[in-house]
Design a protein around this motif. Structure first.
Motif, PDB file in Angstrom:
ATOM      1  N   PRO A 835      68.439  25.016   3.221  1.00 18.97           N
ATOM      2  CA  PRO A 835      69.503  25.632   4.028  1.00 18.97           C
ATOM      3  C   PRO A 835      69.061  26.939   4.680  1.00 18.97           C
ATOM      4  CG  PRO A 835      70.350  24.915   1.907  1.00 18.97           C
ATOM      5  CD  PRO A 835      68.867  24.789   1.835  1.00 18.97           C
ATOM      6  N   ILE A 836      69.506  27.129   5.904  1.00 19.57           N
ATOM      7  CA  ILE A 836      69.227  28.344   6.656  1.00 19.57           C
ATOM      8  C   ILE A 836      70.274  29.395   6.303  1.00 19.57           C
ATOM      9  CG2 ILE A 836      69.035  29.294   8.997  1.00 19.57           C
ATOM     10  CD1 ILE A 836      68.571  26.293   9.865  1.00 19.57           C
ATOM     11  N   GLU A 837      69.862  30.622   6.107  1.00 16.20           N
ATOM     12  CA  GLU A 837      70.805  31.706   5.821  1.00 16.20           C
ATOM     13  C   GLU A 837      71.398  32.199   7.139  1.00 16.20           C
ATOM     14  OE1 GLU A 837      71.936  33.011   2.931  1.00 16.20           O
ATOM     15  OE2 GLU A 837      70.881  31.354   1.928  1.00 16.20           O
ATOM     16  N   GLU A 838      72.498  31.597   7.537  1.00 15.24           N
ATOM     17  CA  GLU A 838      73.061  31.907   8.848  1.00 15.24           C
ATOM     18  C   GLU A 838      74.506  31.421   8.917  1.00 15.24           C
ATOM     19  OE1 GLU A 838      72.246  30.831  13.584  1.00 15.24           O
ATOM     20  OE2 GLU A 838      70.817  30.185  12.041  1.00 15.24           O
ATOM     21  N   THR A 839      75.337  32.170   9.638  1.00 14.56           N
ATOM     22  CA  THR A 839      76.705  31.726   9.930  1.00 14.56           C
ATOM     23  C   THR A 839      76.710  30.982  11.254  1.00 14.56           C
ATOM     24  OG1 THR A 839      77.710  33.573   8.747  1.00 14.56           O
ATOM     25  CG2 THR A 839      79.072  32.476  10.400  1.00 14.56           C
ATOM     26  N   VAL A 840      77.239  29.779  11.255  1.00 16.39           N
ATOM     27  CA  VAL A 840      77.289  28.985  12.480  1.00 16.39           C
ATOM     28  C   VAL A 840      78.714  28.487  12.709  1.00 16.39           C
ATOM     29  CG1 VAL A 840      74.893  28.234  12.195  1.00 16.39           C
ATOM     30  CG2 VAL A 840      76.749  26.763  11.367  1.00 16.39           C
ATOM     31  N   MET A 841      79.029  28.212  13.962  1.00 12.55           N
ATOM     32  CA  MET A 841      80.303  27.593  14.335  1.00 12.55           C
ATOM     33  C   MET A 841      80.119  26.081  14.345  1.00 12.55           C
ATOM     34  SD  MET A 841      82.221  30.259  14.795  1.00 12.55           S
ATOM     35  CE  MET A 841      83.691  29.546  15.550  1.00 12.55           C
ATOM     36  N   GLY A 909      76.496  27.605  17.863  1.00 11.63           N
ATOM     37  CA  GLY A 909      77.427  26.624  17.330  1.00 11.63           C
ATOM     38  C   GLY A 909      76.866  25.225  17.468  1.00 11.63           C
ATOM     39  N   PHE A 910      77.493  24.275  16.743  1.00  6.15           N
ATOM     40  CA  PHE A 910      76.994  22.900  16.731  1.00  6.15           C
ATOM     41  C   PHE A 910      78.155  21.916  16.877  1.00  6.15           C
ATOM     42  CE2 PHE A 910      73.943  25.487  14.445  1.00  6.15           C
ATOM     43  CZ  PHE A 910      72.749  25.113  15.057  1.00  6.15           C
ATOM     44  N   SER A 911      77.832  20.759  17.426  1.00  5.33           N
ATOM     45  CA  SER A 911      78.823  19.702  17.596  1.00  5.33           C
ATOM     46  C   SER A 911      78.088  18.375  17.684  1.00  5.33           C
ATOM     47  CB  SER A 911      79.676  19.960  18.841  1.00  5.33           C
ATOM     48  OG  SER A 911      80.734  19.055  18.891  1.00  5.33           O
ATOM     49  N   LEU A 920      82.218  24.481  25.352  1.00  2.00           N
ATOM     50  CA  LEU A 920      82.233  25.318  24.152  1.00  2.00           C
ATOM     51  C   LEU A 920      81.332  26.536  24.336  1.00  2.00           C
ATOM     52  CD1 LEU A 920      82.040  22.435  21.530  1.00  2.00           C
ATOM     53  CD2 LEU A 920      83.996  23.967  21.836  1.00  2.00           C
ATOM     54  N   SER A 921      80.174  26.325  24.923  1.00  2.00           N
ATOM     55  CA  SER A 921      79.245  27.424  25.171  1.00  2.00           C
ATOM     56  C   SER A 921      79.855  28.424  26.155  1.00  2.00           C
ATOM     57  CB  SER A 921      77.919  26.898  25.735  1.00  2.00           C
ATOM     58  OG  SER A 921      77.301  26.012  24.827  1.00  2.00           O
ATOM     59  N   SER A 930      73.791  20.014  19.673  1.00  2.00           N
ATOM     60  CA  SER A 930      74.048  18.936  18.720  1.00  2.00           C
ATOM     61  C   SER A 930      73.729  19.367  17.293  1.00  2.00           C
ATOM     62  CB  SER A 930      73.213  17.704  19.071  1.00  2.00           C
ATOM     63  OG  SER A 930      73.309  16.732  18.038  1.00  2.00           O
ATOM     64  N   ILE A 931      74.470  18.843  16.355  1.00  2.35           N
ATOM     65  CA  ILE A 931      74.232  19.119  14.939  1.00  2.35           C
ATOM     66  C   ILE A 931      72.858  18.619  14.507  1.00  2.35           C
ATOM     67  CG2 ILE A 931      75.243  16.953  14.075  1.00  2.35           C
ATOM     68  CD1 ILE A 931      76.538  18.677  11.827  1.00  2.35           C
ATOM     69  N   LEU A 932      72.271  17.725  15.299  1.00  8.02           N
ATOM     70  CA  LEU A 932      70.925  17.246  14.989  1.00  8.02           C
ATOM     71  C   LEU A 932      69.899  18.375  15.081  1.00  8.02           C
ATOM     72  CD1 LEU A 932      70.927  13.754  16.761  1.00  8.02           C
ATOM     73  CD2 LEU A 932      71.130  14.232  14.307  1.00  8.02           C
ATOM     74  N   TYR A 933      70.139  19.359  15.933  1.00  5.93           N
ATOM     75  CA  TYR A 933      69.248  20.522  16.012  1.00  5.93           C
ATOM     76  C   TYR A 933      69.255  21.267  14.680  1.00  5.93           C
ATOM     77  CZ  TYR A 933      68.826  20.263  21.134  1.00  5.93           C
ATOM     78  OH  TYR A 933      68.540  19.883  22.430  1.00  5.93           O
TER      79      TYR A 933
END
Length: 940
Positions: A835-841, A909-911, A920-921, A930-933
């Motif tokens: 897991p990456i230590e980061e806050t994401v939308m 953010g991711f979707s 969204l951007s 994409s959440i795949l990133y």
């Protein structure tokens, strides 16, 4: 209260001093749409105002009072009894009224009136608490309405309703005076300014105390659930005028003042629950069991008569025995709750021992299994819509809400059933909260002919006499008095009780400008007037009961119309056409063209919330068939030459990138959006978040050992043509990232033949071009059928809308997956995630919600990063295919709260939809991809 048009014009002029013109509505079509609520009454307001803060509320009330114009407050419009409609000024609230504060570790919560009830419970969930009221409409109704109607529900009873759990309030009175009952300075100021009201309250309390007979009647009435009239128990339970005022406001239905804020004492939300379904041989046996259960540890006991059970017998997932029950059977749905499992088990045994003495014919024993419990409660929750779904076109569904003393429950049910037979309501069903003696009965009614209106009036007279006189029960247990029961308030309460209510109204609202005709109404026929027509319009929407449950998830609800309102206007258009009424028809059609058709995202989210499953988007797409008919030849050419069309899109994206580099963003924006302005919106809007061209071309990738780990990868047409937005630190396209991730997990990639010609058909489907949509869908299906070796290998579509559309349209058996489910099912076991230590939308697309994978998306995101934020109240981004370009205001309205919810330290953010990510951007200020990133970055 009669007012001329000149007074309303004066009011509008005055309001515009403090309220933006865009939030004051006088267009007849919009007044009809916005003026409709869930009841079977229709009053069309002269003006609708959306207010965003308490200063605007005070100013508006004072302006109405100055001109002697009546006003009515509305929250969500789910009220069933006509208390939220108006033929004068209707005051609604913007989304600015959604603040909340939690106090004392969750033991108290302060809520603004625009907070949806379910959201309040969501905020309290971490503390193991909830608000007391639990109405069936809790996913839609708002706190203002819950308090103003003293709504309760299946588990709350009368012990945990708003009256019993209110701590403090912020109130606005008919003259604009503000009172905060939790603020001593505010109370002192109010006592000084409103000395007449304060003394009047004291006098009323004394009058009741001096009348023992009336005191006893009040105590008896509130031994039951009771929302008929004003909360007279406030005059018995309290002597402090401020406390009396606070509790009189509960259930006052906006006739005494405006509830600007309420603080609740919360109640425990037990972590362990179990439910059981018990069928008795008769309703009498079931009623006896209810009486026996009153001392047992039950949190809910729902009773359903034989007709009610029959109404849901054919629903999917129902127990087989329901189909064989006779109409005399009585069924109880029982729930018990506890703090630990051992105690819950003991309680369940105790309950079963209690009811063992009664004649049971079928049962589903106590269970905590989530699926079984959902099925059992689905039986109860499906009854109201079950009647609505089978009603004749032109009729409306009416749900009434009475309470009998529990010792008379069996007799009351029996007598109600006799009234159904007497008045020929053969489809009527009875269900309700049996522990409280609170029964709902549902029936269908036409108001098109005078004899039908008379039948309804005679029936209601008989019901009122049965409940209020014979059994001394409550004519309204939890739905509020409204217009429907106002003529019967005196029958239930007697002359002295009703006179007390008249005095209360006169004290609080001496000029009767607040919601006149509700609770206090001198017209004995008022409940038979202003009845809502329900004309036939289209099979897709004729079952709509206008409940409004769809509204919270609609992306256009703050811009134009909600699904309910679209249906209201379309019904009116069809009614006028059938009646040959031409006056105003073209103006109404013009309004509907934009408000109804152009600004609908057609997501179908409304269908998931609708009690009878109506997808208003299907109607809109059907109407778009004729609207876009002139563009069919162009669309057909693009379908037949899809590769060429894709290349043209790619070239335009390259040209845009070049123009930005040469001319700069400001110059490009000025030219492109200037052209849009000159063309009256016919050209697309330009935004800096437009993607670059995707130069990458996906290809087959086969490993040497020819493993059985294979996947067919179908990049959507959007991801094939669109790269990242300019300036994004991540420059790789989605197709590159997807290939990288699949290979990392050790899978072979199969790319379908003639990829550049493939499209799922959704761009055509959204415009009602069904033949072209089906053509492209079938073409893609055959290509994937061949690539997957007749369904042997899973198919990954890298955007969720395409996956959902294909799953629904394909006829061959293939496993079609969008990115989240594909990763969870096939890739995770072959990847090492750090897991990456980061806050994401995280944005969950409407297609993902409709596929039921919200939790899966959140689960995957949490596996890959330390902190995930799903923004509130954004169910769909409103990009809706290409509407983000052509109708950008829809996208802006749908995500208008997004930017404020992005923390300062959050940078992306991711979707799972490439087009949605553009909007969204643009509106969040951070890039979405994409959440795949995210998975690719966190995996090894």
């Amino acid at each position: 209260m009669e007012n001329n048009q000149g007074q309303y014009q004066q009011l509008q002029n005055r309001l515009m001093e403090h309220v933006e013109k865009e939030r004051i509505f006088t267009d007849p079509a919009l007044l009809l749409a916005y003026g409709t609520d869930a009841s079977f009454y229709r009053l069309i307001p002269k003006m609708v105002v959306r207010l965003k803060n308490i200063d605007e509320v005070i100013f508006t009330i004072q302006a109405c009072a100055h001109l002697n114009i009546a006003c009515t407050f509305r929250a969500a419009g789910t009220s069933l009894s006509g208390q939220a409609v108006s033929d004068s000024v209707l005051i609604t609230l913007t989304d600015d009224w959604r603040d909340h504060q939690i106090h004392d570790d969750g033991f108290k919560i302060t809520l603004q009136p625009g907070v949806i009830g379910a959201d309040a419970n969501k905020y309290l969930a971490a503390f193991g608490r909830k608000i007391g009221p639990d109405p069936a409409s809790i996913n839609t109704c708002k706190i203002g309405g819950i308090a103003a109607n003293n709504a309760s529900g299946m588990c709350c009873g009368s012990a945990q309703n708003s009256y019993r759990t209110v701590d403090s309030m912020k109130l606005v009175f008919a003259d604009g005076t503000l009172l905060n009952t939790s603020d001593l300075e505010s109370v002192k100021a109010f006592q000084s300014k409103q000395s007449t009201l304060m003394q009047g309250i004291k006098d009323l309390c004394k009058k009741v105390a001096d009348n023992q007979q009336l005191t006893d009647r009040i105590r008896h009435k509130y031994r039951l659930k009771n929302t008929t009239g004003y909360s007279l128990n406030a005059l018995v339970d309290y002597s402090d005028p401020i406390e009396v005022i606070k509790h009189l406001m509960i259930g006052s239905e906006g006739t005494l003042g405006f509830i600007a804020e309420i603080t609740y004492n919360t109640v425990i939300e037990h972590p362990h629950k179990a439910s059981a379904l018990i069928v008795f041989e008769s309703i009498e046996e079931a009623s006896k069991a209810v009486t026996a259960l009153t001392g047992d540890p039950v949190s809910a006991v729902e009773m359903m008569d034989g007709r009610a059970m029959r109404s849901v017998a054919d629903k999917p997932g129902m127990p087989d025995f329901i189909k064989n029950l006779n109409l005399q059977a009585g069924t109880l749905l029982i729930e018990s709750r506890a703090g630990d499992q051992a105690l819950l088990d003991q309680q369940c045994v105790s309950i079963m021992n209690t009811i063992a003495q009664f004649k049971m014919i079928e049962s589903i024993s106590f269970t905590s299994d989530a699926n079984t419990v959902a099925t059992l409660w689905g039986i109860r929750k499906g009854m109201f819509p079950a009647v609505g779904a089978v009603r004749e076109v032109g009729t409306t569904v009416i749900i009434e809400d009475v309470a009998f003393p529990v010792e008379h429950l069996a007799a009351g049910v029996h007598d109600l059933q006799k009234l159904f037979d007497q008045f020929h309501y053969d489809e009527a069903i009875i269900f309700g909260h049996a522990l409280e003696g609170n029964l709902h009965f549902v029936f269908t009614q036409s108001f098109e002919a005078e004899d039908e209106v008379k039948r309804y009036g005679d029936f209601m007279d008989a019901v009122a006499d049965l409940v209020a006189v014979k059994y001394r029960g409550s004519l309204k247990a939890e739905h509020g008095t409204g217009r429907n029961m106002a003529p019967y308030v005196e029958l239930e309460w007697g002359k002295d009780g009703y006179a007390l209510m008249q005095q209360i109204k006169a004290l609080f609202d001496p000029h009767s400008i607040l919601n006149p005709g509700v609770i206090i109404n001198d017209d004995p026929q008022s409940h038979l007037k202003n009845l809502k027509p329900m004309p036939k319009a289209d099979d897709l929407i004729d079952r709509c009961i206008e409940c409004g449950f769809c509204e919270p998830v609609c992306p256009s609800r703050t811009l134009s119309l909600s699904p309910r309102q679209r249906i209201v206007l379309y019904r009116e258009l069809q009614r006028r056409e059938s009646a040959g009424e031409t006056e105003g028809a073209s103006a109404l059609q013009k309004v509907f063209e934009y408000q109804g058709i152009d600004t609908c995202a057609a997501t179908g989210l409304c269908a998931d919330r609708c009690p009878v499953g109506i997808n208003t988007g299907d109607l809109i797409k059907k109407l778009r068939t004729s609207k876009y008919k002139k563009f069919t030849p162009i669309a057909r050419w693009t379908a037949d030459h899809f590769a060429t069309t894709s290349n043209m899109v790619n070239l335009s994206l390259k040209a845009n990138t070049l123009a930005q580099k040469v001319l700069g963003e400001k110059a490009v924006a000025k030219v492109a959006n200037g052209l849009r302005h000159l063309s009256a919106g016919k050209t697309p809007m330009w935004i800096p978040e437009l993607p670059t061209s995707n130069k990458h071309r996906p290809h087959n990738s086969m490993s040497a050992d020819q493993t059985n780990k294979k996947v067919v990868y179908l990049p959507s047409c959007a991801s094939r043509t669109m790269g990242q937005q300019a300036g994004n630190k991540e420059s790789r396209s989605l197709t590159e990232v997807t290939e990288s991730l699949i290979k990392k997990a050790g899978f072979d990639i199969i790319i379908p033949e003639s990829l550049s010609d493939q499209c799922c058909g959704m761009p055509y489907d959204s415009k009602g071009m069904n033949l072209l949509a089906d053509q492209k869908s079938k073409q893609l299906e055959m290509a994937l059928w061949q690539a997957s070796e007749q369904g042997k290998w899973p198919v990954l579509m890298d955007t969720s809308p395409c996956a959902k559309h294909s799953i629904e349209k394909f006829t061959h058996t293939m496993e079609i997956l969008e990115p989240t489910v594909f990763v969870l099912k096939y890739l995770l076991n072959h990847l090492t995630i750090k897991p990456i230590e980061e806050t994401v939308m995280l944005h969950i697309t409407c297609s993902s919600r409709r596929m039921g994978i919200e939790n899966s998306m959140l689960q995957l995101a949490k596996r890959c990063t330390s902190d995930v934020i799903i923004p509130e109240h954004i169910q769909c981004c409103g990009w809706a295919g290409d509407k983000g370009f052509t109708t950008p205001e829809l996208n802006a309205a749908a995500v208008h709260t997004l930017k404020a919810q992005v923390p300062e330290h959050c940078t992306r953010g991711f979707s799972n939809s490439r087009t949605c990510e553009i909007g969204l951007s643009h509106h969040s200020g951070i890039p979405y991809q994409s959440i795949l990133y995210l998975v690719d970055e966190a995996s090894h």
